[in-house]
Design a protein around this motif. Sequence first.
Motif, PDB file in Angstrom:
ATOM      1  N   ARG A  99      51.977  62.259  47.144  1.00  0.00           N
ATOM      2  CA  ARG A  99      52.303  63.273  45.758  1.00  0.00           C
ATOM      3  C   ARG A  99      53.500  63.081  45.090  1.00  0.00           C
ATOM      4  N   ILE A 100      53.566  63.269  43.700  1.00  0.00           N
ATOM      5  CA  ILE A 100      54.495  63.537  43.214  1.00  0.00           C
ATOM      6  C   ILE A 100      54.747  64.841  43.006  1.00  0.00           C
ATOM      7  N   ILE A 117      54.281  54.808  46.285  1.00  0.00           N
ATOM      8  CA  ILE A 117      54.590  53.394  45.992  1.00  0.00           C
ATOM      9  C   ILE A 117      55.594  53.268  44.871  1.00  0.00           C
ATOM     10  N   LEU A 118      56.573  52.514  45.136  1.00  0.00           N
ATOM     11  CA  LEU A 118      57.703  52.401  44.215  1.00  0.00           C
ATOM     12  C   LEU A 118      57.257  52.334  42.769  1.00  0.00           C
ATOM     13  N   ALA A 119      56.457  51.138  42.528  1.00  0.00           N
ATOM     14  CA  ALA A 119      55.694  51.135  41.034  1.00  0.00           C
ATOM     15  C   ALA A 119      55.256  52.595  40.709  1.00  0.00           C
ATOM     16  N   ASP A 120      54.627  53.253  41.500  1.00  0.00           N
ATOM     17  CA  ASP A 120      54.018  54.584  41.111  1.00  0.00           C
ATOM     18  C   ASP A 120      55.206  55.662  40.636  1.00  0.00           C
ATOM     19  N   ALA A 121      56.273  55.659  41.558  1.00  0.00           N
ATOM     20  CA  ALA A 121      57.514  56.538  41.119  1.00  0.00           C
ATOM     21  C   ALA A 121      58.073  56.134  39.969  1.00  0.00           C
ATOM     22  N   GLN A 122      58.339  54.674  39.567  1.00  0.00           N
ATOM     23  CA  GLN A 122      58.682  54.281  38.214  1.00  0.00           C
ATOM     24  C   GLN A 122      57.677  54.802  37.066  1.00  0.00           C
ATOM     25  N   ALA A 123      56.490  54.624  37.305  1.00  0.00           N
ATOM     26  CA  ALA A 123      55.570  55.045  36.307  1.00  0.00           C
ATOM     27  C   ALA A 123      55.563  56.556  35.965  1.00  0.00           C
ATOM     28  N   ALA A 124      55.750  57.397  36.966  1.00  0.00           N
ATOM     29  CA  ALA A 124      55.916  58.883  36.973  1.00  0.00           C
ATOM     30  C   ALA A 124      57.052  59.212  35.980  1.00  0.00           C
ATOM     31  N   ASN A 129      59.317  60.071  30.081  1.00  0.00           N
ATOM     32  CA  ASN A 129      60.471  59.464  29.251  1.00  0.00           C
ATOM     33  C   ASN A 129      61.828  59.242  30.082  1.00  0.00           C
ATOM     34  N   ARG A 130      61.580  58.894  31.434  1.00  0.00           N
ATOM     35  CA  ARG A 130      62.794  58.940  32.186  1.00  0.00           C
ATOM     36  C   ARG A 130      62.487  57.370  32.796  1.00  0.00           C
ATOM     37  N   LEU A 131      63.871  57.126  33.554  1.00  0.00           N
ATOM     38  CA  LEU A 131      63.613  55.807  34.176  1.00  0.00           C
ATOM     39  C   LEU A 131      64.265  56.086  35.404  1.00  0.00           C
ATOM     40  N   PHE A 132      63.252  55.591  36.745  1.00  0.00           N
ATOM     41  CA  PHE A 132      63.857  55.596  38.097  1.00  0.00           C
ATOM     42  C   PHE A 132      63.955  54.061  38.225  1.00  0.00           C
ATOM     43  N   PRO A 133      65.416  53.632  38.398  1.00  0.00           N
ATOM     44  CA  PRO A 133      65.852  52.292  38.245  1.00  0.00           C
ATOM     45  C   PRO A 133      65.579  51.235  39.393  1.00  0.00           C
TER      46      PRO A 133
END
Length: 473
Positions: A99-100, A117-124, A129-133
């Motif tokens: 869950r996010i 999953i890291l890619a899902d955190a990036q997508a969330a 309109n934010r960046l998880f780098p």
Amino acid sequence: MILNPADSAFETLLRDHLPEDVLRPLEPRYREEPRGRYSGQDGLLALPRDVGEVATLVRLAAERRVAVIPYGGGTGLVGGQLLPDGPAPLVLSLERMTRIRGVWTEENAMICEAGVILADAQAAAEDANRLFPLSLAAEGSARIGGNLATNAGGTAVLRYGNARELCLGLEAVLPDGQVWHGLRRLRKDNTGYDLRHLLIGAEGTLGIITAAALKLFPRPGAVGTAMLVVPSPEAALSLLSLARDRLGDMVTGFELIAGQGLRFLAEKLPAVRQPFDSPPDWTVLAEISLPRDLDPQTVMEDLFVAGHEEGLVLDGVVAQNKTQAQEFWSVREHIPEANRAIGAVSSHDLSVPLGAIPEFIVRGREAIGRLGDFRLNCFGHLGDGNLHYNVFPPEGRSKTECAGQSAEVMRALHDLVHEMGGSISAEHGIGRLKVDDLERYGDPAKLSAMRAIKAALDPQGIMNPGAVLRTDG
């Protein structure tokens, strides 16, 4: 410390305290790791859905002295995610905790469970309109909990830091089954020891991370990417300094790529499009993140010209669109896959002080040359001093034929790293692969403190035994 197996009696105990669907047969994939260096013991698999179930599992394992092996995405390269010997463990996978829990755009913060999953955190983050780098090759399967447990690095450390720098707070289950409710979104909190930083990078040996509050950033207005041919690693380092003098923190990626890696890529993965007809000896993949009012192609072209005028850039290609930029990054990201297809005698994830990188590359080549006619592929994150310095058999010979020299190759390079004030593990952790190396090169006072912390928090020795620190007996 004597541990007990996760046997049928232990399974019955767990079933009495947990929903039926938490326990599963241990599938083969949980006993394997990407490089095939280790095979895990058979055991019992648990897939909890929330922190309460994790706490119950750990508490009962502590009571019965059963080893607990935390499992994230299984992408670790140092054997930290499996137990190769000893009594059958409880493998505790976080993959159902996805869950996010929330995104706070105005705070630039997000809370994710450990199984995201890291890619899902990036997508969330992107949806807000934010960046998880945090970005790395395994981001399609690596999970947030594992990223934090190993203090993952990746390609954007130059600008944003390792996973440690991207975490505001944690929720975690400690080795006795207590839940630490440290899931705060605070930027300032000076209330004693920071358990967050103790658990990050501990590789599951001090507790199990179940959720994390993560830092987000504004998305860049524009991104510029270029592949620049440089005459040497010294020139690449000078080019990085020039870029940072001109652009400051707008330099977000700066990857050094050796020609050998591009030749391996052409041989084993010819479908990956490369920007140069003939692989240059040294290339830099540079990325810049800019405000909306700056044109990334113009800024990158200006950097190219400035570098060329100083003799730091021989040739190059500036990406004209997002597709071309993705092609450049695809080259970098497929180099490890080509390496695996060739078959390394010994692979190294190391770091040295930034200014020592050119000297290390030369001295490393000399040290390996004294051991045989090996091929070298040096690539990595130049901006933070992290190199992947991999040694391959001579052309015409296989990895298997040279396997007997693997240990002496690694020892020669690690001795050199230690001599030059570097680290034998820059971003993958210690796991089980580098326990001997940590003992050989680690500071005695640090090792003593680490053992004391482990004994204090995990007196039963159940948490990922044999990872990071050697077990007794």
